[in-house]
Design an enzyme around this catalytic site. Structure first.
Site, PDB file in Angstrom:
ATOM      1  N   CYS A 137      45.333  61.342  10.408  1.00  0.00           N
ATOM      2  CA  CYS A 137      44.962  59.921  10.542  1.00  0.00           C
ATOM      3  C   CYS A 137      44.996  59.153   9.231  1.00  0.00           C
ATOM      4  CB  CYS A 137      43.579  59.807  11.177  1.00  0.00           C
ATOM      5  SG  CYS A 137      43.498  60.522  12.825  1.00  0.00           S
ATOM      6  N   CYS A 457      38.551  59.371   7.906  1.00  0.00           N
ATOM      7  CA  CYS A 457      38.593  60.810   8.130  1.00  0.00           C
ATOM      8  C   CYS A 457      39.950  61.168   8.717  1.00  0.00           C
ATOM      9  CB  CYS A 457      37.489  61.234   9.094  1.00  0.00           C
ATOM     10  SG  CYS A 457      37.652  60.515  10.752  1.00  0.00           S
TER      11      CYS A 457
END
Length: 473
Positions: A137, A457
């Protein structure tokens, strides 16, 4: 470690800011904050002997729920549209761009270097190098910082960085046994050899191999990790739903007020022109409470309503050395300053990247949490973001898991994701990082601040944080 962390953290005191009703109050706080901002003057983070790297512009095509208007396209189509949108908005000559780098997560096998295919499709010279990076991500964060490194090292003056994801069409492979048989069959020289191989094919060979949705190292889905993390930190279902509602409500407000300036229209071939994100859907806590747990059943607290949804989208950002930008007549939006990447336990702390990255980037930049005027954190799950905020505000967690003497503290809500976040705007895995950075730059200008902190994250137990400094107005 999981049970130890869970039992220790579940009883940590929850800040009053997270009490029931806090999110509703934060909505009015956000608007009051915007209305009452005063310009601030602080030290610049420029360093002697180091090139200043600036963001000239950042754009994204609308982020759409998978299976909607982008369903018949390929990833490079979305990335090409973002690049063309950037070219249109900036009028930057294509031949000025020294390098193009894109982030993506689930690669289309026909266009594994999607950066190159998108660049050629957008009309860039075949002499312009382009490569693709992947870091879950934070893939487009990696693309941006790769560009920063190229410019800071004097290798380039102008870099385009971005990211793309198309979850509407992900690669589905034959089983490994079938692939092995087919490859061997392709090398067979005689009819007898071919028939012998074909005779060995069994019905189970035809079972497709779907893309893995679980962590390779732990065999656990990210949703399961979010559920366990929420339980470990004592984050209730109600708190997660309230936070998700806050995200959707703020995103809708920002969309209606024209604050999402990074969105560029995209004429989808064979369809209408798409002009806005389609996942922003404010509901009510009562309606959200009717949904069943999505991962840990029947007692989990993570649902479709308090999770980011599968999203299609692409982003693109024009990054330059300050000297080049000014020489070309551009007024930059922001400086890209210090950044860090972190890694931690991919099972128990999979989604705690912001907690680990934030204090490191603040220390690297010589700032404190109170110096930051806007925060843009990636919202993978409401439980994930609330757990991070609680961990950041815990001396116990800092001392026992981070090797720190004291906590860094939690960002105040009136500075935090006030134009919505990934829960509402969408999360095309490879494209989100650029959205975070350009939104931070736009919010700094709108709200009169100087420093923004972007954090995210990523799968694999990794994370990223960066300081964005508003360019002098």
């Amino acid at each position: 470690m999981s049970s130890m962390l869970s039992s220790a953290l579940r009883n940590l005191p929850l800040s009053p800011a997270w009490a029931a009703g806090a999110f509703a109050r934060s909505l009015s706080c956000s608007s009051q904050f915007q209305a009452a901002v005063q310009p601030k003057t602080k030290k610049t983070l420029g360093k002697t002997g180091v090139k200043n790297v600036v963001v000239v512009e950042g754009v994204r095509i609308p982020f759409l729920q998978s299976g909607t208007s982008y369903v018949d396209l390929m990833p490079h189509d979305l990335a090409r549209a973002a690049l063309q949108g950037l070219l249109t908005r900036t009028s930057v000559p294509r031949d000025v761009v020294d390098y193009i780098v894109y982030g993506t997560v689930i690669q289309e096998v026909k266009t594994s270097n999607v950066a190159r295919e998108a660049a050629l499709g957008a009309g860039f010279s075949d002499k312009t190098p382009a490569h693709t990076v992947t870091m879950a991500c934070i893939s487009s964060n990696q693309a941006m910082t790769t560009g920063v490194g190229l410019i800071a090292a004097g290798q380039c003056d102008v870099v385009v960085a971005g990211g793309v994801e198309l979850m509407s069409d992900v690669p589905i492979r034959h089983s490994r046994k079938m692939r092995k048989t087919m490859l061997t069959l392709n090398r067979a020289k005689t009819l007898g050899q071919k028939l012998s191989l074909i005779s060995k094919i069994r019905p189970d060979y035809f079972a497709p191999e779907l893309p893995a949705v679980a962590e390779f190292s732990t065999s656990e889905t990210m949703g399961h990790s979010a559920d366990r993390l929420a339980a470990a930190f004592g984050i209730s279902r109600l708190e997660q739903d309230e936070y998700a509602l806050r995200s959707h409500t703020l995103a809708k407000k920002a969309q209606d007020e024209g604050l999402l300036q990074d969105v560029v229209p995209f004429k989808v071939p064979g369809r209408d022109t798409v002009t806005k994100d389609n996942g922003i859907r404010p509901s009510s806590v009562e309606q959200m409470g009717k949904l069943k747990p999505a991962f840990i059943k029947p007692y989990g607290t993570v649902t479709a309503a308090n999770s980011s949804f599968l999203t299609d989208g692409a982003s693109a950002m024009l990054i330059m050395s300050e000297e080049k930008a000014l020489a070309m007549g551009y007024k930059p939006k922001a400086y890209l300053r210090d950044f860090v990447y972190v890694s931690q336990d991919p099972k128990d702390q999979l989604l705690l990247g912001p907690t680990y990255a934030t204090p490191k980037v603040l220390e690297k930049a010589g700032l404190t949490l109170s110096d930051i005027d806007v925060f843009e954190f990636h919202e993978a799950f409401a439980g994930q973001i609330l757990a991070n905020l609680k961990a950041m505000d815990s001396d116990w967690f800092a001392q026992n898991y981070m090797g720190r003497k004291s906590k860094v503290g939690a960002p105040p809500l009136d500075k935090f994701n006030t134009w919505g976040g990934s829960l509402s705007l969408g999360h095309p895995f490879g494209a989100t990082g650029c959205r975070l950075v350009i939104t931070a730059a736009h919010r700094l200008k709108k709200e009169g601040g100087q420093y923004g902190l972007v954090a995210a994250c990523a799968a694999g137990g990794q994370g990223h944080a960066m300081i964005v400094e508003l360019y002098p107005q």
